[in-house]
Structure formats: structure tokens, C-alpha cells
Design a protein around this motif. Sequence first.
Motif, PDB file in Angstrom:
ATOM      1  N   LEU A 222       3.924   6.947   9.607  1.00 44.49           N
ATOM      2  CA  LEU A 222       3.655   6.836   8.175  1.00 44.49           C
ATOM      3  C   LEU A 222       3.675   8.227   7.565  1.00 44.49           C
ATOM      4  N   MET A 223       4.504   8.400   6.541  1.00 45.80           N
ATOM      5  CA  MET A 223       4.636   9.687   5.875  1.00 45.80           C
ATOM      6  C   MET A 223       4.186   9.568   4.420  1.00 45.80           C
ATOM      7  N   ARG A 224       3.869  10.693   3.823  1.00 45.32           N
ATOM      8  CA  ARG A 224       3.449  10.674   2.424  1.00 45.32           C
ATOM      9  C   ARG A 224       4.550  10.063   1.563  1.00 45.32           C
ATOM     10  N   GLY A 225       4.149   9.143   0.685  1.00 46.37           N
ATOM     11  CA  GLY A 225       5.096   8.447  -0.177  1.00 46.37           C
ATOM     12  C   GLY A 225       5.606   7.140   0.384  1.00 46.37           C
ATOM     13  N   ASP A 226       5.333   6.870   1.665  1.00 47.60           N
ATOM     14  CA  ASP A 226       5.785   5.606   2.259  1.00 47.60           C
ATOM     15  C   ASP A 226       5.020   4.433   1.652  1.00 47.60           C
ATOM     16  N   ARG A 227       5.733   3.364   1.439  1.00 47.97           N
ATOM     17  CA  ARG A 227       5.165   2.144   0.862  1.00 47.97           C
ATOM     18  C   ARG A 227       5.358   1.018   1.868  1.00 47.97           C
ATOM     19  N   LYS A 228       4.252   0.337   2.215  1.00 48.53           N
ATOM     20  CA  LYS A 228       4.297  -0.718   3.225  1.00 48.53           C
ATOM     21  C   LYS A 228       3.695  -2.001   2.649  1.00 48.53           C
ATOM     22  N   PRO A 229       4.104  -3.163   3.186  1.00 53.14           N
ATOM     23  CA  PRO A 229       3.451  -4.414   2.771  1.00 53.14           C
ATOM     24  C   PRO A 229       1.964  -4.381   3.116  1.00 53.14           C
ATOM     25  N   ALA A 230       1.185  -5.103   2.362  1.00 51.77           N
ATOM     26  CA  ALA A 230      -0.267  -5.162   2.586  1.00 51.77           C
ATOM     27  C   ALA A 230      -0.572  -5.504   4.037  1.00 51.77           C
ATOM     28  N   GLY A 231      -1.512  -4.759   4.626  1.00 49.32           N
ATOM     29  CA  GLY A 231      -1.956  -5.025   5.982  1.00 49.32           C
ATOM     30  C   GLY A 231      -1.182  -4.335   7.079  1.00 49.32           C
ATOM     31  N   VAL A 232      -0.073  -3.700   6.749  1.00 48.63           N
ATOM     32  CA  VAL A 232       0.769  -3.069   7.770  1.00 48.63           C
ATOM     33  C   VAL A 232       0.344  -1.612   7.946  1.00 48.63           C
ATOM     34  N   GLY A 233      -0.317  -1.324   9.058  1.00 46.08           N
ATOM     35  CA  GLY A 233      -0.867   0.008   9.308  1.00 46.08           C
ATOM     36  C   GLY A 233      -2.380  -0.020   9.224  1.00 46.08           C
ATOM     37  N   ALA A 234      -3.028   0.953   9.834  1.00 46.04           N
ATOM     38  CA  ALA A 234      -4.491   0.941   9.922  1.00 46.04           C
ATOM     39  C   ALA A 234      -5.163   1.047   8.552  1.00 46.04           C
ATOM     40  N   GLY A 235      -4.679   1.951   7.701  1.00 41.99           N
ATOM     41  CA  GLY A 235      -5.274   2.079   6.382  1.00 41.99           C
ATOM     42  C   GLY A 235      -5.076   0.829   5.547  1.00 41.99           C
ATOM     43  N   ALA A 236      -3.857   0.296   5.589  1.00 39.50           N
ATOM     44  CA  ALA A 236      -3.563  -0.929   4.839  1.00 39.50           C
ATOM     45  C   ALA A 236      -4.403  -2.096   5.340  1.00 39.50           C
ATOM     46  N   LEU A 237      -4.607  -2.152   6.643  1.00 30.31           N
ATOM     47  CA  LEU A 237      -5.415  -3.221   7.227  1.00 30.31           C
ATOM     48  C   LEU A 237      -6.888  -3.084   6.819  1.00 30.31           C
TER      49      LEU A 237
ATOM     50  N   THR B  84       0.863  -1.181   0.000  1.00 35.30           N
ATOM     51  CA  THR B  84       0.000   0.000   0.000  1.00 35.30           C
ATOM     52  C   THR B  84       0.897   1.228   0.000  1.00 35.30           C
ATOM     53  N   LEU B  85       0.361   2.320  -0.541  1.00 34.83           N
ATOM     54  CA  LEU B  85       1.110   3.561  -0.669  1.00 34.83           C
ATOM     55  C   LEU B  85       0.359   4.677   0.039  1.00 34.83           C
ATOM     56  N   CYS B  86       1.063   5.438   0.856  1.00 32.72           N
ATOM     57  CA  CYS B  86       0.463   6.610   1.504  1.00 32.72           C
ATOM     58  C   CYS B  86       0.489   7.770   0.513  1.00 32.72           C
ATOM     59  N   LEU B  87      -0.685   8.147   0.021  1.00 29.33           N
ATOM     60  CA  LEU B  87      -0.764   9.225  -0.963  1.00 29.33           C
ATOM     61  C   LEU B  87      -0.693  10.602  -0.327  1.00 29.33           C
ATOM     62  N   GLU B  88      -1.285  10.755   0.844  1.00 24.78           N
ATOM     63  CA  GLU B  88      -1.340  12.081   1.453  1.00 24.78           C
ATOM     64  C   GLU B  88      -1.410  11.973   2.969  1.00 24.78           C
ATOM     65  N   ARG B  89      -0.919  13.002   3.613  1.00 23.59           N
ATOM     66  CA  ARG B  89      -0.913  13.108   5.069  1.00 23.59           C
ATOM     67  C   ARG B  89      -1.267  14.546   5.418  1.00 23.59           C
ATOM     68  N   ILE B  90      -2.314  14.731   6.215  1.00 20.81           N
ATOM     69  CA  ILE B  90      -2.720  16.065   6.659  1.00 20.81           C
ATOM     70  C   ILE B  90      -2.762  16.065   8.181  1.00 20.81           C
ATOM     71  N   GLU B  91      -2.046  16.979   8.785  1.00 23.40           N
ATOM     72  CA  GLU B  91      -1.914  16.998  10.234  1.00 23.40           C
ATOM     73  C   GLU B  91      -2.906  17.959  10.874  1.00 23.40           C
ATOM     74  N   GLY B  92      -3.471  17.519  12.001  1.00 25.31           N
ATOM     75  CA  GLY B  92      -4.318  18.380  12.791  1.00 25.31           C
ATOM     76  C   GLY B  92      -3.485  19.280  13.692  1.00 25.31           C
ATOM     77  N   ASP B  93      -4.154  19.964  14.633  1.00 25.81           N
ATOM     78  CA  ASP B  93      -3.442  20.948  15.436  1.00 25.81           C
ATOM     79  C   ASP B  93      -2.994  20.433  16.802  1.00 25.81           C
ATOM     80  N   PHE B  94      -3.226  19.139  17.086  1.00 28.20           N
ATOM     81  CA  PHE B  94      -2.728  18.615  18.358  1.00 28.20           C
ATOM     82  C   PHE B  94      -1.200  18.592  18.307  1.00 28.20           C
ATOM     83  N   PRO B  95      -0.521  19.135  19.326  1.00 31.60           N
ATOM     84  CA  PRO B  95       0.934  19.341  19.217  1.00 31.60           C
ATOM     85  C   PRO B  95       1.782  18.072  19.200  1.00 31.60           C
ATOM     86  N   VAL B  96       1.270  16.977  19.760  1.00 32.27           N
ATOM     87  CA  VAL B  96       2.050  15.736  19.769  1.00 32.27           C
ATOM     88  C   VAL B  96       1.538  14.838  18.655  1.00 32.27           C
TER      89      VAL B  96
END
Length: 262
Positions: free
Chosen positions: A137-152, A120-132
Amino acid sequence: MKDGAAPMDTGGTQAVARALSLLSLVGRGGAQGLGLAQLAAASGLARPTARRLLLALGTARLVEQDRATRRYHLGPETYLLAGFAAERHGILHHAHGSMVRLAHESGDTVLLTVPQDDHTLCLERIEGDFPVRTHALMRGDRKPAGVGAGALAILAALPAPEADALLDRVAPLVGDLMPALREDLAHARAQGHALNPGRVVAGSWGLGVAIPWPDGRPAGALSIAAIENRMTPARQADLAAALHREAGLIARRLADLERKTG
């Protein structure tokens, strides 16, 4: 042949396939670009062959070489083509507004993930205003299927035999994480959303919901990533509801688009 164009010879077909493979690799090189040796190694091509194909792609303005670093980057023609394709194929085009809303409402990081073969490929990442924030997972990162909440979430939206076969293929890449991943997959199927309880990076949790095409197959997934203490059970329920709401809006946009272009 009078009734149509002659079929492309095998050598020509192979050259096109190799050139397109190089173009894809250049695109994944990101802002830093990739050198000739890297591209040749990644593609399995001899350096002279890779260079010849890159020159052809450069002539078509699909790639360009930085004069200072000698690294290759996507060229201006790819930007134009991407713009033309965005309305029909660009899920980010249809998901961006939902991502902004979710980031504003939750204060956390919102991610858009799409399937890509056995990864799976992370196409975009938008951050909210919570400071921590979590940076698992960063934009452009590629992970094996199922690794991470979106991939799962994407994996859980596939027919079970297909998902299980996919997990079998990526097992060498996942290693010791596989038993927990299979358990998380079962929970995702039962609950209708995926939870990554810090499997990839300790303390970095994620919640994901698949975005379906009209035929039910996953076009991608929206997910929210946050530090562990912001993922209480009560908040998980609220975030899952918000993700389902926005995933449904995107799915309707994709369905409308398919009706218009079908």
C-alpha cells in the motif's frame, strides 16, 4: 427574490457538480497528472464539456495544465485551501506526529487510511528503519472497503449492518477474497484491532486500529505493515497496544478540535 438569493438553476447546479467531480479526479491523478481524454472518460463527460469546465477551474487557479505534457494538475489555489482546512479537517495534520513515533518505535511502515465512499484512501506512509519493507500500500492508493488492515479497522468500527451492506456493495471488486475478508472482519470486531495476514500481497501483513470521531464513527485508521516473520503473535500484541495508544491521542485531538469549533 427580496428575501434572499435566488436558488441556483438546475443547469448551474449540474455544472458545479461536474466541475467538482473533475477537480477531484485531477487531485487523484497524482504527480503525473491526467490528460483531457482520461478525465473525460473517467467523468463520463464529453471532451468539449470536460475541457470547458477545466478551463473554468483553471481560471480559478484550482487546476493548471502542464504546457509540455498537456496534462492537468491541481493548481495553487487548492494548496492554499488545503492549508486553511488542515486544522479543522486534516486528520493527517493531527496524526503525523503519531505516525513518526510508531515508525521509529517499530522500525516498520506506518500508514494512515481514511474512508472514502465505498473505498479507503491511503493518505500517508512513513517508513521505519528496518531494511526489508512491504510495498502493498502506497500513499494515494485507493482500495475497496475492508481491503487491508487500515481499511478493515475502519469497517469493523462501523455498525455491523452498515459494514455488511458496504461489503455487499464492494463484493464485485473483491471477488474471491470476500469469504476471508468477512472472517477477518469478525476477528477485528472481537479483538479491537484488525489483522491482514497477507490477504492482498503474500507475505505482507498489517495490523490496524481505527481512529474515532467523538460520535464513535471512524475518522480513519492507523496501521503498521511488515513482512510476515515480523508479525509474530507476541509482537502483534505490542504493536496493537502502540497503535491504540496513538489512535487514542489523535482521537482526543479531534475531540478537542470539535469542542473548540462546535
